[in-house]
Enzyme design. Structure first.
Site, mmCIF file in Angstrom:
data_model
loop_
_atom_site.group_PDB
_atom_site.id
_atom_site.type_symbol
_atom_site.label_atom_id
_atom_site.label_comp_id
_atom_site.label_asym_id
_atom_site.label_seq_id
_atom_site.Cartn_x
_atom_site.Cartn_y
_atom_site.Cartn_z
ATOM 1 N N TRP A 338 0.823 -1.206 0.000
ATOM 2 C CA TRP A 338 0.000 0.000 0.000
ATOM 3 C C TRP A 338 0.857 1.255 0.000
ATOM 4 C CZ3 TRP A 338 -2.103 2.744 4.829
ATOM 5 C CH2 TRP A 338 -1.209 2.643 5.894
ATOM 6 N N ASP A 339 2.141 1.093 0.288
ATOM 7 C CA ASP A 339 3.079 2.210 0.280
ATOM 8 C C ASP A 339 2.951 3.027 -1.010
ATOM 9 O OD1 ASP A 339 3.849 0.094 2.006
ATOM 10 O OD2 ASP A 339 5.874 0.881 2.153
ATOM 11 N N GLU A 480 0.527 -2.118 13.040
ATOM 12 C CA GLU A 480 0.826 -3.552 12.952
ATOM 13 C C GLU A 480 1.304 -4.155 14.267
ATOM 14 O OE1 GLU A 480 1.986 -3.642 8.198
ATOM 15 O OE2 GLU A 480 3.565 -3.356 9.698
ATOM 16 N N LYS A 592 2.740 0.819 16.453
ATOM 17 C CA LYS A 592 3.920 0.774 15.598
ATOM 18 C C LYS A 592 3.945 1.984 14.665
ATOM 19 C CE LYS A 592 6.323 -2.056 12.123
ATOM 20 N NZ LYS A 592 6.288 -3.301 11.325
ATOM 21 N N GLN A 593 2.783 2.312 14.096
ATOM 22 C CA GLN A 593 2.656 3.469 13.233
ATOM 23 C C GLN A 593 1.284 4.097 13.437
ATOM 24 O OE1 GLN A 593 2.521 -0.032 12.137
ATOM 25 N NE2 GLN A 593 3.159 0.332 10.052
#
Length: 991
Positions: A338-339, A480, A592-593
């Site tokens: 998806w980046d 994640e 994590k993000q």
């Protein structure tokens, strides 16, 4: 500043990255950093002559081959770089002989990587070697290497050159290629290979030309390693140029790749013609995509570097896409995430829309793989793979090896549960359509993706009878660290948004392209009932949030998890998952993000957004402190920079932005060797445009509400919207005030309205008042280098004297006094006086003087620190005072390292950092910005009148070292730093 000194050999200018010293410990990360490419392939920055443990790689779009465990990977193609130089029997390599001088430059504007080395062979012969390479942007199948050799101290030295193609490249120990054939032609050598499983054929040729001497080439044909060889004997000071031309084709684009490569080699023009066409192609690309930043050279270079890496990874082929690590390394095996759609694609959508169209068309070509995945998991429609390659089938590994050799394999759940990617792709498609009005592409390709993925979501959601709502269970959201959650707010909201857009597209298609609508109705089994179902799901899907507090719950039950204070784990050098373990993170409120914040970032442009300043503030205050922003995911810092800008947190926004911008340049995460962080690079563009530029997309086009970081004077860029280019030229309030004071135009203000060219001011940067003596709040010190911490004036004098003698210019120690605190260019102009020189001659003389100076300071050590300086630095450090170097010298990094004080310095502002030298205040303002401090919180320690003038102009405290006739304008004048203490100096500043 990194205390190990591993980052002190980089110099940043507006367009070029310089490496001033080779460090074998950084071999692999620097190979990534110095990657070049042209959208057809990318080549890591390995050395042409080789080096032990090097990891050379050339990765070409779409050239995948099967591999155990990770299904498929981009194949390391035959290496076109090998160019061996042998001097009187001694092979040139950086681990042999002695490196007398070294510089590697990546010229971003021209797309050229070069290296200058002065090398003493084991046999004692000194030779200058200048190497450069490029991957042609004008002709994607052409590559070039040029080597210029100049003996320095010997006549008639025998030099042998070997230019090869290495047909045995490996993917970390695995060779994907079968050798089919090799040979020679009148133009050079050739190689024909084929991948073992995917059966992709590659043809590569190489030819060489020589200038400056008479020589002929011979061919050696070791299996898989054809080589061109020549020998010559240049005289001392004579330069011989060897040019190597490479052509490459694969069976993905032509039926007979070897024949195509051979034909291309026959047509190769001169090296200078190739370079000219290549440079012109880059000029055209940068004209659309460049971002200009004034006032922050490091940020300027970092932004252009990240954009460069995206541009060289942009494919010419719509059947491939940009991998997470671009074409720069083996990380993630060249798989697409998806980046690309969420982080990278906006840059192309708004500056290179044709490239964006190709990237999105890749998702159309791989929709069959998405349909197979949905069917395999028991769903309908198209369910896009978390990791995709050539076919669109899922290639995320099921298992990962443990770090502990006795541990169990680790299950990778992303392939099964991180399913938001289907809506992420639709998000990118929708905003491409809005930005380009490309209805042709939408009806032919985009609509089918949007509708088929909507069919998938219809089969994936669950109806909760008790709560009377739709839910999505057992997923992984953007964060994640939590691997099996129900009703993730990011996923559910993106699905709601997706289905609402699917209804709009379906109705648009029926009204405007009825035949295409009928075709898709039959193909996807679209009915009025399904359309109604989409509407029902969009209306009734549950998004966890607390209306009374404005908090969005990351997923059902998140607020019940054990809370965490990340500050209690500082200092640390690894991620929270490495500290707590997978299950430990699952049980805690640690991210994590960004997840909820990621959602708010994406919804900034949406009319039905949950985004508002109040909602953002509430959720920022809750989630930002719980996010592992330093060691979690590289995806986070850029998103935090955007949202911090929205909240007016300019210092934090800048810190997060630079964390993203430098992730590869300074290897801040320790994994740059795996390849470029493509998503972070795309996030850097978004942080500048959406965050600092404050761009909002309206019905009339993009409009700016800028929030420039402290120190930025100007931000200029272009955006493409609905067939029209919009240029933004944004300036800080201080800069705009300065313009008004010097302008002869009318005093009436220019209205800030939307036009083809935009100019706005921002209140985020204001002119700082001079510090007041009654209330000093000093948090930082900025030290000049020469005459303050050390005295390299003698070395400068000797270098200038040598240059002046060579040029026949009058110069002595008295004349040298006029150069104190003056930039290199201004110093040279003073020495030259009225004598006329061309700009090229001036540049050459500056480079020559600097070379003499660098050679002379090789033996500087901590013993060259001036009395009192080390003790004073230590006392400031103990008091928690931030420390910067503010020196006009372009060798400040080298000097600081050799003095052994790198661990006592937080940042260095040098001659490359700003455009305007002292007495302009720019250098000190830049240093304060890097420290995160206001000017009035900083003390400048200087020994030159120009430096004192610059400090006062910056609104900073000034401490002058030396005679009062030179530094008497300072707040405090001292003879030196001998016996100076922070306590005593504080008292003097308060007086």
């Amino acid at each position: 500043m990194n205390t190990t000194g591993r980052l002190q050999d980089f110099i940043y200018t507006d367009w070029s990255l310089y490496e001033t010293r080779f460090n074998a410990d950084q071999l692999h990360s620097r190979e990534t950093v110095f990657t070049i490419g042209n959208g057809y392939l990318g080549t890591r920055g390995a050395f042409e002559e080789g080096y032990p443990r090097a990891s050379p790689a050339t990765l070409a779009h779409g050239v995948y081959d099967d591999v155990p465990v990770v299904y498929t990977e981009l194949v390391n193609c035959p290496d076109w770089l090998p160019l061996v130089v042998i001097v009187d029997g001694d092979r040139f390599r950086l681990d042999r002989g002695e490196i007398l001088s070294y510089e590697r430059q990546l010229d971003l504007h021209r797309g050229i990587l070069s290296r200058r080395v002065r090398w003493r062979s084991p046999g004692g012969k000194i030779i200058d070697i200048h190497l450069e390479r490029f991957a042609s942007l004008a002709d994607r199948n052409v590559l070039g290497v040029r080597c210029q050799l100049t003996p320095v101290d010997c006549d008639g030295v025998s030099i042998e050159i070997q230019g090869s193609i290495n047909g045995y490249p490996e993917n970390q120990g695995f060779n994907h290629w079968e050798l089919l054939d090799q040979g020679k032609t009148d133009q050079g050598i050739w190689l024909q290979v084929r991948t073992r499983s995917s059966r992709i054929e590659l043809g590569m040729t190489a030819g060489m030309r020589i200038a400056g001497t008479e020589a002929t080439f011979q061919v050696a044909s070791a299996p898989g390693y054809p080589t061109l060889t020549t020998t010559f004997q240049p005289y001392k000071g004579e330069t011989v140029t060897v040019e190597k031309f490479i052509t490459v084709f694969t069976s993905r684009e032509v039926k007979e790749p070897l024949l195509a490569a051979q034909a291309k080699l026959r047509q190769i023009p001169s090296y200078s013609s190739l370079i000219a066409a290549h440079e012109q192609a880059w000029e055209e690309v940068w004209d659309k995509s460049d971002i200009l930043i004034e006032g922050d050279t490091k940020a300027q270079l970092a932004v252009r570097y990240n954009l460069f890496q995206l541009l060289i990874a942009s494919p010419h082929d719509d059947k491939v896409s940009i991998p997470a690590k671009t074409l720069s390394g083996f990380g993630y095996r060249g798989h697409v995430f998806w980046d690309t759609e969420i982080f990278i694609l906006p840059f192309f959508t708004y500056t290179q829309p044709e490239a964006a169209r190709k990237l999105l068309t890749y998702r159309y070509h791989t929709i069959n793989g998405a349909q197979r995945k949905a069917a395999n998991d028991g769903y309908k429609g198209a369910m896009y793979a978390w990791e995709s390659a050539e076919t669109g089938d899922e290639v995320t590994p099921r298992w990962a090896l443990p770090h502990d050799p006795y541990g169990e394999d680790i299950r990778i759940w992303c392939r099964d549960r991180e399913i938001h990617i289907s809506s992420d792709i639709v998000y990118a498609i929708w905003y491409y359509w809005q930005a380009t009005d490309d209805s042709e592409w939408m009806q032919l390709y985009g609509a089918e993706i949007i509708l088929d993925t909507a069919v998938f979501w219809m089969s994936r959601v669950e109806w909760n009878t008790k709560q009377e709502r739709y839910e999505i269970r057992e997923v992984i959201g953007a964060d994640e660290y939590h691997e099996k959650v129900d009703n993730n707010a990011f996923t559910n909201k993106m699905v709601q948004w997706h289905l609402s857009k699917a209804i709009i597209v379906y109705d648009w298609l029926c009204s405007n392209f009825p035949s295409r609508a009928t075709e898709l109705q039959l193909k996807l089994n679209l009915t009025s009932e399904r359309r109604s179902r989409w509407q029902d799901i969009a209306t009734n899907i549950w998004i966890p949030h607390d209306q009374s507090t404005g908090l969005i719950e990351q997923f059902e039950g998140f607020f019940k998890l054990e809370d965490i204070n990340l500050e209690e784990y500082e200092p640390r050098t690894k991620s929270m998952q490495a500290i707590l373990g997978i299950e430990g993170c699952n049980k805690r409120q640690v991210l994590k993000q960004p997840d909820v914040l990621m959602l708010l970032s994406l919804m900034r442009q949406s009319p039905e957004r949950p985004y508002s300043p109040e909602v953002l503030q509430k959720n920022w205050d809750y989630y930002a402190p719980r996010t592992d922003i330093t060691y979690g995911s590289s995806l986070g810092p850029a998103i935090h920079a955007i949202l911090a800008s929205d909240l007016g947190k300019s210092v934090e926004a800048y810190q997060r932005f630079m964390q993203a911008a430098m992730v590869d340049l300074e290897d801040v995460r320790g994994n740059a060797h795996e390849g470029i962080h493509g998503a972070s690079a795309g996030g850097v563009w978004q942080a500048v445009i959406w965050g600092f530029g404050g761009i909002n997309l309206t019905q009339d086009g993009p409009v700016a509400n800028p929030h420039l970081p402290p120190g930025w004077k100007r931000l200029k860029f272009k955006l493409h919207w609905c067939g029209k280019w919009h240029e933004f030229d944004l300036r800080s309030a201080a800069e705009e005030v300065g313009e008004k004071l010097t302008s002869s135009a009318s005093d009436s203000p220019t209205p800030k309205t939307y036009t083809d060219k935009h100019s706005f001011s921002t209140d985020s940067v204001t002119q700082m008042p001079s510090p007041t003596t009654h209330s000093p709040n000093i948090l930082g010190f900025i030290f000049d280098l020469d005459g303050v911490l050390t005295d390299t004036a003698e070395y400068h004098y000797r270098a200038w004297q040598k240059l002046a003698d060579e040029e026949g210019l009058p110069f002595d120690r008295q004349a040298n006094e006029a150069l104190r605190g003056v930039s290199r260019r201004e110093s040279l102009l003073i020495i030259i006086g009225k004598k006329q020189y061309s700009e090229a001659q001036i540049q050459e003389m500056m480079d020559r003087k600097n070379r003499y100076y660098v050679e002379s300071i090789e033996n500087i050590s901590s013993e060259d620190l001036l009395p009192g300086s080390l003790a004073f630095l230590a006392e400031l450090r103990q008091a928690g005072i931030k420390i910067a170097i503010g020196s006009a010298s372009k060798n400040a990094h080298t000097v600081v390292e050799k003095l052994g004080i790198a661990d006592r310095v937080d940042t260095i502002a040098d001659g490359y950092s700003v455009q305007h030298p002292k007495p302009a205040p720019d250098l000190f303002l830049f240093a304060a910005n890097q420290l995160g401090l206001e000017p009035a919180q900083c003390v400048v320690v200087e020994d030159a009148a120009a430096g004192i003038e610059a400090a006062l102009a910056a609104g900073m405290w000034a401490v002058g070292l030396g005679p009062s006739e030179r530094v008497g304008a300072a707040h405090v004048v001292l003879p030196s730093l001998t016996d100076v203490t922070w306590t005593d100096l504080q008292a003097k500043l308060k007086c």
